[in-house]
Design an enzyme around this catalytic site. Sequence first.
Site, PDB file in Angstrom:
ATOM      1  N   GLY A  95     -10.613   1.311  -2.913  1.00  0.00           N
ATOM      2  CA  GLY A  95      -9.170   1.441  -3.080  1.00  0.00           C
ATOM      3  C   GLY A  95      -8.455   0.560  -2.066  1.00  0.00           C
ATOM      4  O   GLY A  95      -8.955  -0.506  -1.701  1.00  0.00           O
ATOM      5  N   GLU A  96      -7.280   1.002  -1.627  1.00  0.00           N
ATOM      6  CA  GLU A  96      -6.475   0.285  -0.624  1.00  0.00           C
ATOM      7  C   GLU A  96      -5.952  -1.062  -1.125  1.00  0.00           C
ATOM      8  O   GLU A  96      -5.362  -1.808  -0.357  1.00  0.00           O
ATOM      9  CB  GLU A  96      -7.282   0.008   0.661  1.00  0.00           C
ATOM     10  CG  GLU A  96      -7.862   1.208   1.344  1.00  0.00           C
ATOM     11  CD  GLU A  96      -8.644   0.842   2.608  1.00  0.00           C
ATOM     12  OE1 GLU A  96      -8.699  -0.357   2.973  1.00  0.00           O
ATOM     13  OE2 GLU A  96      -9.190   1.760   3.236  1.00  0.00           O
ATOM     14  N   GLY A  97      -6.211  -1.422  -2.377  1.00  0.00           N
ATOM     15  CA  GLY A  97      -5.868  -2.761  -2.838  1.00  0.00           C
ATOM     16  C   GLY A  97      -6.908  -3.794  -2.455  1.00  0.00           C
ATOM     17  O   GLY A  97      -6.677  -5.005  -2.607  1.00  0.00           O
ATOM     18  N   ILE A 105       0.846  -1.186   0.000  1.00  0.00           N
ATOM     19  CA  ILE A 105       0.000   0.000   0.000  1.00  0.00           C
ATOM     20  C   ILE A 105       0.885   1.241   0.000  1.00  0.00           C
ATOM     21  O   ILE A 105       1.745   1.404   0.879  1.00  0.00           O
ATOM     22  CB  ILE A 105      -0.927   0.044   1.235  1.00  0.00           C
ATOM     23  CG1 ILE A 105      -1.685  -1.270   1.397  1.00  0.00           C
ATOM     24  CG2 ILE A 105      -1.891   1.222   1.129  1.00  0.00           C
ATOM     25  CD1 ILE A 105      -2.562  -1.639   0.234  1.00  0.00           C
ATOM     26  N   ILE A 158      -8.297  -3.404   4.167  1.00  0.00           N
ATOM     27  CA  ILE A 158      -7.204  -4.124   3.519  1.00  0.00           C
ATOM     28  C   ILE A 158      -6.421  -4.971   4.516  1.00  0.00           C
ATOM     29  O   ILE A 158      -5.911  -6.042   4.166  1.00  0.00           O
ATOM     30  CB  ILE A 158      -6.255  -3.155   2.757  1.00  0.00           C
ATOM     31  CG1 ILE A 158      -5.235  -3.930   1.937  1.00  0.00           C
ATOM     32  CG2 ILE A 158      -5.594  -2.182   3.720  1.00  0.00           C
ATOM     33  CD1 ILE A 158      -5.824  -4.871   0.916  1.00  0.00           C
TER      34      ILE A 158
END
Length: 336
Positions: free
Chosen positions: A303-305, A71, A105
């Site tokens: 988001g955040e992966g 991240i 995440i």
Amino acid sequence: MTAPFATLDEFRRTLEDAPGPDMETLAAANDRNGQLTKPPGALGRLEDLAIWYAGWRGQAQPQLTAPQVLIFAGNHGVCAQGVSAFPSEVTVQMVANFKAGGAAINQLSKAFGATMNVYALDLDMPTQDFTAAPAMSEAEVIQALITGWNAVDPASDLVVTGEMGIGNTTSAAAVAAAVLGGAAEDWVGRGTGVDDAGLQRKIDVVARGLALHDVADPLQALRCLGGRELAAMAGAIAAARHHSIPVILDGFICSAAAAVLEKAHAGALDHCVAGHLSAEGAHQRLLDGIEKAPLLSLGLRLGEGSGAALAIGVLKGAVACHSGMATFAEAGVADG
């Protein structure tokens, strides 16, 4: 690990010199897939995923045991234009949340056995407002690329890249428009939830950025319109290729960073799959531009992966079936 580049031109050559999959392993994995105790094609895309993964790992019966989630966080000067529903301070606060283990995440990384690392990139020094100046100097974009490159653990067997950065859907939209073409309104979405006036401001900001900068070169588009976290994701994706480590791409922002690599050198994303289709409006257009079909479509826009981390489970399932199933001969089952 030392990155093998110190300029954007050297980074481009690194992309051009990157290794491809092991063709003998690909053939062996494909042959094995044809002998497993199932009708041909019965596992659908899982079969293609497993063969693709095997080719990049150089193992006809691979294991997936050491995924890494990276991240990267950055702040954006263009936030001064009122393009986000949240203040830039939230980036710092969310980095603290990541490090404390409290974000989505963190839970997804833990659920799928991934090591998670967080990199805050000069959060007290936002990029320049790209409506007035290039977002980064060459030295700054190179430093971010190197941070991403050095973040990849060569011992990992899968990489997921994610981000945090208030204002970065605006930056990603500008980068996507620069490298894939089209007007600002084709790429700009509501991001964290801006209202109609905020959406129009974002469109205007992206249009002004595109008009100001010469972004015919994708790497210059990254420098002039991107953010440190986008550049770091690009660096990590390139490093993973250098180490023959497959990558799962996350949503709109990650895909925009990846598109820079693909347009800088065709085939630069052959070691990547798209983890999911996000709810950010232009993500499908972006995936079409880099010719990636998403593994999941769950309406995520965090988001955040997070979407890519969730897709680790899909890839683990594909690899487990491919490597663990018996062949017809081993199981004593008649083949056809």
